[in-house]
Design an enzyme around this catalytic site. Structure first.
Site, PDB file in Angstrom:
ATOM      1  N   THR A   1      52.189 -22.868 -40.911  1.00  0.00           N
ATOM      2  CA  THR A   1      53.203 -22.388 -39.956  1.00  0.00           C
ATOM      3  C   THR A   1      52.691 -21.095 -39.339  1.00  0.00           C
ATOM      4  O   THR A   1      51.971 -21.128 -38.353  1.00  0.00           O
ATOM      5  CB  THR A   1      54.570 -22.202 -40.644  1.00  0.00           C
ATOM      6  OG1 THR A   1      54.409 -21.420 -41.836  1.00  0.00           O
ATOM      7  CG2 THR A   1      55.179 -23.543 -41.005  1.00  0.00           C
TER       8      THR A   1
ATOM      9  N   LYS B   1      49.899 -23.364 -48.421  1.00  0.00           N
ATOM     10  CA  LYS B   1      50.280 -22.682 -47.190  1.00  0.00           C
ATOM     11  C   LYS B   1      51.343 -21.658 -47.519  1.00  0.00           C
ATOM     12  O   LYS B   1      52.110 -21.790 -48.482  1.00  0.00           O
ATOM     13  CB  LYS B   1      50.783 -23.666 -46.128  1.00  0.00           C
ATOM     14  CG  LYS B   1      52.092 -24.400 -46.423  1.00  0.00           C
ATOM     15  CD  LYS B   1      53.381 -23.633 -46.196  1.00  0.00           C
ATOM     16  CE  LYS B   1      53.445 -23.070 -44.804  1.00  0.00           C
ATOM     17  NZ  LYS B   1      54.718 -22.261 -44.637  1.00  0.00           N
TER      18      LYS B   1
ATOM     19  N   THR C   1      58.263 -19.582 -46.507  1.00  0.00           N
ATOM     20  CA  THR C   1      58.187 -20.978 -46.955  1.00  0.00           C
ATOM     21  C   THR C   1      56.726 -21.233 -47.258  1.00  0.00           C
ATOM     22  O   THR C   1      55.918 -20.985 -46.416  1.00  0.00           O
ATOM     23  CB  THR C   1      58.672 -21.867 -45.820  1.00  0.00           C
ATOM     24  OG1 THR C   1      59.956 -21.450 -45.438  1.00  0.00           O
ATOM     25  CG2 THR C   1      58.662 -23.326 -46.078  1.00  0.00           C
TER      26      THR C   1
ATOM     27  N   GLU D   1      51.787 -12.393 -43.560  1.00  0.00           N
ATOM     28  CA  GLU D   1      52.182 -11.943 -42.221  1.00  0.00           C
ATOM     29  C   GLU D   1      52.056 -10.435 -42.067  1.00  0.00           C
ATOM     30  O   GLU D   1      52.641  -9.660 -42.830  1.00  0.00           O
ATOM     31  CB  GLU D   1      53.629 -12.372 -41.936  1.00  0.00           C
ATOM     32  CG  GLU D   1      53.785 -13.866 -41.756  1.00  0.00           C
ATOM     33  CD  GLU D   1      55.225 -14.309 -41.644  1.00  0.00           C
ATOM     34  OE1 GLU D   1      55.453 -15.460 -41.253  1.00  0.00           O
ATOM     35  OE2 GLU D   1      56.133 -13.512 -41.957  1.00  0.00           O
TER      36      GLU D   1
END
EC number: 2.3.1.35
Length: 386
Positions: free
Chosen positions: A148, A171, A182, A262
Site C-alpha cells: 500500500t 507488507k 495495516t 512511513e
C-alpha cells in the site's frame, strides 16, 4: 528469494483493477505439497476485518492449500456483506485450484470501510491462477501486489544446512504495531512439520519479532501472519531448529518493515534491561517507542533523555528512579537519579538510534523497534486514507 524459495510453492502477483492506479493488487500463494500444514496469528484488535475472521476459522484445521491477498481495500467494518465477499473470494480460489474453500485463507489491506470490487477481484483470481509459477520473480510479484504505502517489497529467505528452508514476504508501512497477534505476512517452508508444531513455533517466533515492532501504536484491523508447510524437502527438523530459523526470517522482515515505515528518517531500537519481569520490559519499551515527544526528539537528533524518563515513568511497572540508567547511542545520560553527562555528547545524527534503559531490578529484557515522528509521516497520513 521469497515464498517461492522453499520447494513445493508457486505464487503470482497481478493487477486486477482493485487499485485505481493500475498497480499490482492481487497475490496468490499455492502449496503444492505433498503436505499442507499451516498456522496463523492474527490482530488483537477487537475490530477485526472480514478476511481475518474467515482465516481464523479455516486455520482451526491447521491446513491450507492457498492464500489469496489483495491490496487497495481492507474489507474491514463492512458487515455481513463484507464477510460474504471474503467467502466468495475463497470459493473462487478453491474452484480455480480444485480444492476446498476451507483450505483457502484470505488477506486484505487498504482503506477501511469500503466493499471490495468483487467483479475485478474474482476475474483477477483467474488471471493470477494462470500466472502461478515457482520462480523468484513470481514470489517478488506476489510481494509487490500486497503493498500500500510501502516503497518497496519486503522478502526474506533462510536455508538450513540439512536442506530445508523458510521464505516469506511482508507488507506494512503505517498503522504498524502488529501486537499479534495495516500488516500482512506470508511465510512458507518445505520442512516436514505438523500443524500443531507449526502453530507453536510461529507464536514463539512472532512474539519476539512482529510483536516487538511498534511504529505508531496502530494495531491494524487486518494484521495477519501465516505460515504454510509443504514437506517437500523430506526433512523433519527439531522444533528448536525450526523456531530458530523461522525467528531469523521473521526478524529480517520486521527490520525491513521498520526501515520502510512511513516518513521514517530514523530507525530506533528501544532496549529495556534489568527489569523485574519481561512484561515490565515490554511495557516500558513500548511506551517509550510510542511516545510522540520522544519520537519527535529523535527526529530532531536531540538526545533528550528527559522525555524518555517521562515516558517510562508513566508505565505501570516496577521502577526505582535511584537505580535507573538511560543511554542513547552508547552514552549514559542519566544515572542514580540525576544527569550523568551532557546530552550533547550523544551523537544521534545518523539514521540508527539505540535507546537503552537499565532498571537494575532483575534479569529480564526486551527490545522494541520503532521510528521517529517526522514531517513526512504527518503529511503522508493526513493526505492518504488508510
Amino acid at each position: 528469494m521469497s515464498v517461492t524459495g522453499p520447494a513445493g510453492f508457486r505464487a503470482a502477483g497481478i493487477a486486477a483493477g482493485i487499485k485505481a492506479a493500475g498497480a499490482r493488487d492481487l497475490a496468490l500463494v499455492v502449496n503444492d505439497g505433498p503436505q499442507q500444514a499451516a498456522a496463523g496469528v492474527f490482530t488483537t484488535n477487537k475490530v477485526k476485518a472480514a478476511p481475518v475472521l474467515w482465516s481464523q476459522q479455516v486455520l482451526t484445521e491447521r491446513k491450507l492449500r492457498s492464500v489469496v491477498l489483495n491490496s487497495g481495500c481492507a474489507n474491514a467494518c463492512t458487515g455481513p456483506e463484507g464477510f460474504q465477499d471474503t467467502h466468495a473470494t475463497a470459493e473462487k480460489v478453491a474452484d480455480v485450484l480444485g480444492v476446498g474453500a476451507i483450505e483457502v485463507a484470505v488477506c486484505s489491506t487498504g482503506l477501511i470501510g469500503e466493499r471490495l470490487p468483487m467483479d475485478a477481484l474474482l476475474s483477477g483470481v483467474d488471471t493470477a491462477a494462470k500466472a502461478l509459477d515457482a520462480t523468484d520473480q513470481a514470489g517478488r510479484d506476489a510481494a509487490t501486489a500486497v503493498l500500500t504505502t510501502d516503497s518497496k517489497p519486503k522478502q526474506a529467505f533462510g536455508k538450513h544446512d540439512a536442506g530445508w528452508s523458510i521464505g516469506g514476504f511482508a507488507k506494512g508501512a503505517g498503522m504498524l504495531a502488529p501486537n499479534m497477534a495495516t500488516m500482512l505476512s506470508v511465510l512458507t517452508t518445505d520442512a516436514v512439520i505438523g500443524g500443531d508444531d507449526l502453530d507453536e513455533t510461529l507464536r514463539a517466533a512472532t512474539r519476539v519479532t512482529f510483536d516487538r515492532l511498534d511504529v505508531d501504536g496502530g494495531t491494524s484491523t487486518n494484521d495477519t501472519v501465516l505460515v504454510l508447510a509443504s514437506g517437500a524437502s523430506g526433512v523433519e527438523p527439531s522444533k528448536q531448529e525450526f523456531t530458530e530459523l523461522l525467528t531469523m526470517v521473521c526478524m529480517d522482515l520486521v527490520r525491513q518493515l521498520q526501515d520502510d515505515a512511513e516518513g521514517a528518517t530514523k530507525t530506533i531500537d528501544v532496549t529495556v534491561r534489568g527489569a523485574a519481569s519481561e512484561a515490565d520490559a515490554i511495557a516500558i519499551g513500548r511506551t517509550i517507542a510510542e511516545d510522540n515527544l520522544v519520537k519527535t526528539a529523535m527526529f530532531g537528533s536531540d538526545p533528550n533523555w528527559g522525555r524518555i524518563a517521562m515516558a517510562l515513568g508513566r508505565v505501570d511497572a516496577e521502577i526505582d528512579v535511584s537505580k535507573l540508567e538511560i543511554a542513547t547511542n552508547g552514552v549514559t545520560l542519566y544515572a542514580d537519579g540525576t544527569k550523568a553527562r551532557d546530552r550533547s555528547e550523544a551523537d544521534l545524527s545518523g539514521r540508527a538510534i539505540e535507546i537503552v534503559v537499565d532498571l537494575h531490578l532483575g534479569e529480564h529484557a526486551a527490545t522494541i523497534l520503532t521510528t521517529d515522528l517526522s514531517h513526512g509521516y504527518v503529511e503522508e497520513n493526513s493526505a492518504y486514507s488508510s
